[in-house]
Scaffold this active site. Structure first.
Site, PDB file in Angstrom:
ATOM      1  N   HIS A  54      -0.472   0.798   9.488  1.00  0.00           N
ATOM      2  CA  HIS A  54      -1.355   1.229   8.070  1.00  0.00           C
ATOM      3  C   HIS A  54      -2.466   0.335   7.990  1.00  0.00           C
ATOM      4  O   HIS A  54      -2.438  -0.417   8.732  1.00  0.00           O
ATOM      5  CB  HIS A  54      -0.287   1.484   6.926  1.00  0.00           C
ATOM      6  CG  HIS A  54      -0.156  -0.039   6.353  1.00  0.00           C
ATOM      7  ND1 HIS A  54       1.029  -0.921   7.060  1.00  0.00           N
ATOM      8  CD2 HIS A  54      -0.133  -0.510   5.181  1.00  0.00           C
ATOM      9  CE1 HIS A  54       1.158  -2.104   6.116  1.00  0.00           C
ATOM     10  NE2 HIS A  54       0.439  -1.845   5.213  1.00  0.00           N
ATOM     11  N   HIS A  56      -3.829  -1.834   5.668  1.00  0.00           N
ATOM     12  CA  HIS A  56      -4.273  -2.954   4.793  1.00  0.00           C
ATOM     13  C   HIS A  56      -4.633  -3.911   5.794  1.00  0.00           C
ATOM     14  O   HIS A  56      -4.277  -4.186   6.925  1.00  0.00           O
ATOM     15  CB  HIS A  56      -2.740  -3.314   4.200  1.00  0.00           C
ATOM     16  CG  HIS A  56      -2.674  -2.257   3.135  1.00  0.00           C
ATOM     17  ND1 HIS A  56      -1.363  -2.162   2.463  1.00  0.00           N
ATOM     18  CD2 HIS A  56      -3.459  -1.301   2.209  1.00  0.00           C
ATOM     19  CE1 HIS A  56      -1.404  -1.527   1.524  1.00  0.00           C
ATOM     20  NE2 HIS A  56      -2.593  -0.913   1.188  1.00  0.00           N
ATOM     21  N   ASP A  58      -3.927  -7.159   5.866  1.00  0.00           N
ATOM     22  CA  ASP A  58      -3.015  -8.243   6.661  1.00  0.00           C
ATOM     23  C   ASP A  58      -2.449  -7.642   7.792  1.00  0.00           C
ATOM     24  O   ASP A  58      -1.595  -8.241   8.438  1.00  0.00           O
ATOM     25  CB  ASP A  58      -2.214  -8.709   5.501  1.00  0.00           C
ATOM     26  CG  ASP A  58      -1.197  -7.881   5.036  1.00  0.00           C
ATOM     27  OD1 ASP A  58      -1.631  -6.537   4.493  1.00  0.00           O
ATOM     28  OD2 ASP A  58      -0.137  -7.849   4.904  1.00  0.00           O
ATOM     29  N   HIS A  59      -2.876  -6.344   8.019  1.00  0.00           N
ATOM     30  CA  HIS A  59      -2.446  -5.691   9.314  1.00  0.00           C
ATOM     31  C   HIS A  59      -3.307  -5.328  10.711  1.00  0.00           C
ATOM     32  O   HIS A  59      -2.861  -4.862  11.732  1.00  0.00           O
ATOM     33  CB  HIS A  59      -1.647  -4.238   9.045  1.00  0.00           C
ATOM     34  CG  HIS A  59      -0.470  -4.769   7.969  1.00  0.00           C
ATOM     35  ND1 HIS A  59       0.914  -4.480   8.406  1.00  0.00           N
ATOM     36  CD2 HIS A  59      -0.142  -5.187   6.825  1.00  0.00           C
ATOM     37  CE1 HIS A  59       1.788  -5.054   7.367  1.00  0.00           C
ATOM     38  NE2 HIS A  59       0.861  -5.192   6.258  1.00  0.00           N
ATOM     39  N   HIS A 110       4.152   3.673   0.989  1.00  0.00           N
ATOM     40  CA  HIS A 110       3.442   2.407   0.897  1.00  0.00           C
ATOM     41  C   HIS A 110       1.915   2.680   0.718  1.00  0.00           C
ATOM     42  O   HIS A 110       0.957   2.397  -0.180  1.00  0.00           O
ATOM     43  CB  HIS A 110       3.695   1.373   1.675  1.00  0.00           C
ATOM     44  CG  HIS A 110       2.953  -0.032   1.683  1.00  0.00           C
ATOM     45  ND1 HIS A 110       3.054  -0.855   0.717  1.00  0.00           N
ATOM     46  CD2 HIS A 110       2.109  -0.421   2.616  1.00  0.00           C
ATOM     47  CE1 HIS A 110       2.339  -1.979   0.840  1.00  0.00           C
ATOM     48  NE2 HIS A 110       1.765  -1.634   2.095  1.00  0.00           N
ATOM     49  N   ASP A 133       5.056  -2.150   6.402  1.00  0.00           N
ATOM     50  CA  ASP A 133       5.534  -2.424   4.907  1.00  0.00           C
ATOM     51  C   ASP A 133       6.152  -1.197   4.342  1.00  0.00           C
ATOM     52  O   ASP A 133       6.152  -0.859   3.154  1.00  0.00           O
ATOM     53  CB  ASP A 133       4.122  -2.476   4.139  1.00  0.00           C
ATOM     54  CG  ASP A 133       3.456  -3.793   4.501  1.00  0.00           C
ATOM     55  OD1 ASP A 133       4.189  -4.708   5.365  1.00  0.00           O
ATOM     56  OD2 ASP A 133       2.572  -4.368   4.077  1.00  0.00           O
ATOM     57  N   HIS A 171       7.014  -8.498   6.836  1.00  0.00           N
ATOM     58  CA  HIS A 171       6.936  -9.379   5.923  1.00  0.00           C
ATOM     59  C   HIS A 171       8.367 -10.165   5.743  1.00  0.00           C
ATOM     60  O   HIS A 171       9.264  -9.345   5.917  1.00  0.00           O
ATOM     61  CB  HIS A 171       6.451  -8.987   4.494  1.00  0.00           C
ATOM     62  CG  HIS A 171       5.014  -8.660   4.308  1.00  0.00           C
ATOM     63  ND1 HIS A 171       4.003  -9.685   3.943  1.00  0.00           N
ATOM     64  CD2 HIS A 171       4.223  -7.437   4.798  1.00  0.00           C
ATOM     65  CE1 HIS A 171       2.915  -8.871   4.120  1.00  0.00           C
ATOM     66  NE2 HIS A 171       2.969  -7.832   4.425  1.00  0.00           N
TER      67      HIS A 171
HETATM   68 FE    FE Z   1       1.509  -6.110   4.472  1.00  0.00          FE
HETATM   69 ZN    ZN Z   2       0.728  -3.183   3.431  1.00  0.00          ZN
END
Ligand code: FE
Ligand code: ZN
Length: 262
Positions: A54, A56, A58-59, A110, A133, A171
């Site tokens: 996805h 985001h 942090d990915h 998400h 996530d 995570h």
């Molecule tokens: Fe994340």
């Molecule tokens: Zn995420």
């Protein structure tokens, strides 16, 4: 030849999953390039591909810095904006990397276009799921772009995978999720036992992941929305919940409750 699964810690609590086989590796959701480059160099591996679940930061934050080293595709959800070029994928598509065929599953909730990658396993190893996530051990992602009904459908799809599937979440949230899981189901002995195991692992600095689908079915309240104990806890938390609620409505209550849970 067996595949080797390596969680690379990143940021505060992310894992960038690396899968290695015969001198090649893929990584999943590289939010940061540095730990990936260090692992490739340390192990003498070629970067054969990247899987993105996805959009985001942090990915995807490490994609640009990894491209010079990349000798294959960046596979990414068709329904989301990912820094390109990418191979856009949706449910029904497959991604072939390291000589393995990954099946793409749509798992919105998400984010609206979130996908997961499932490899059914063979003599080289047990099945694998990279779920970003969407599914965490004993928990699930926050509903940023989707509905509780979508998340319920997504988690039900994942719960139907073979029990021995190794679940690679993005995570390390397991201990805090288990605290919530045990608030929902104080009598869940599997969750209590797993918390003890995970406390020992974290005390040694080790990941609590991968989990398995079979374990998640027993400990994850978001996968147990039809269990009488979970329904009862949700109704005690939110008296507005109907006496015989739909599972998605139970999930909605659990998600709201978890958002405020400390
Ligand atoms: Fe994340
Ligand atoms: Zn995420």
């Amino acid at each position: 030849m067996r595949v080797e699964l390596i969680p690379l810690p990143a940021f505060e609590d992310n894992y960038i999953w690396m899968l290695a086989r015969e001198g090649e590796a893929l990584v999943v959701d590289p939010g940061d390039a540095a730990p990936v480059l260090a692992a490739l160099d340390r192990r003498g591996l070629r970067l054969a591909g990247i899987l993105v679940t996805h959009h985001h930061g942090d990915h995807v934050g490490g994609l640009d810095a990894l491209r010079p080293r990349l000798q294959g595709p960046v596979c990414a959800p068709a329904g989301e904006r990912i820094p390109g070029p990418t191979v856009p994928l949706r449910e029904g598509d497959t991604a072939a990397l390291l000589g393995l065929e990954f099946q793409v599953l749509d798992v919105p909730g998400h984010t609206a276009g979130h996908i997961a990658y499932y490899w059914p396993g063979n003599a080289a190893g047990d099945p694998l799921l990279f779920c970003g996530d969407t599914l965490f051990s004993a928990g699930c992602g926050r509903l940023f772009e989707g509905t509780a009904a979508q998340m319920h459908a997504s988690l039900s799809k994942l719960a139907a995978l073979p029990g021995r599937t190794r679940v690679c979440c993005a995570h390390e949230y397991t201990l805090s999720n288990l605290r919530f899981a045990l608030a929902v189901e104080p009598g869940n002995a599997d969750a209590a036992g797993h918390r003890e195991r995970c406390e020992r692992l974290r005390a040694r600095g080790e990941p609590t992941l991968p989990s398995t689908i079979e374990l998640e079915r027993r400990i994850n309240p978001f996968m147990r929305c039809a269990e009488p104990a979970v329904v009862g806890a949700a109704r005690a938390h939110d008296v507005a919940l109907a006496p015989d609620p739909a599972a998605a409505d139970v999930l909605a209550v659990l998600r709201e409750w978890k958002n405020r849970f400390r």
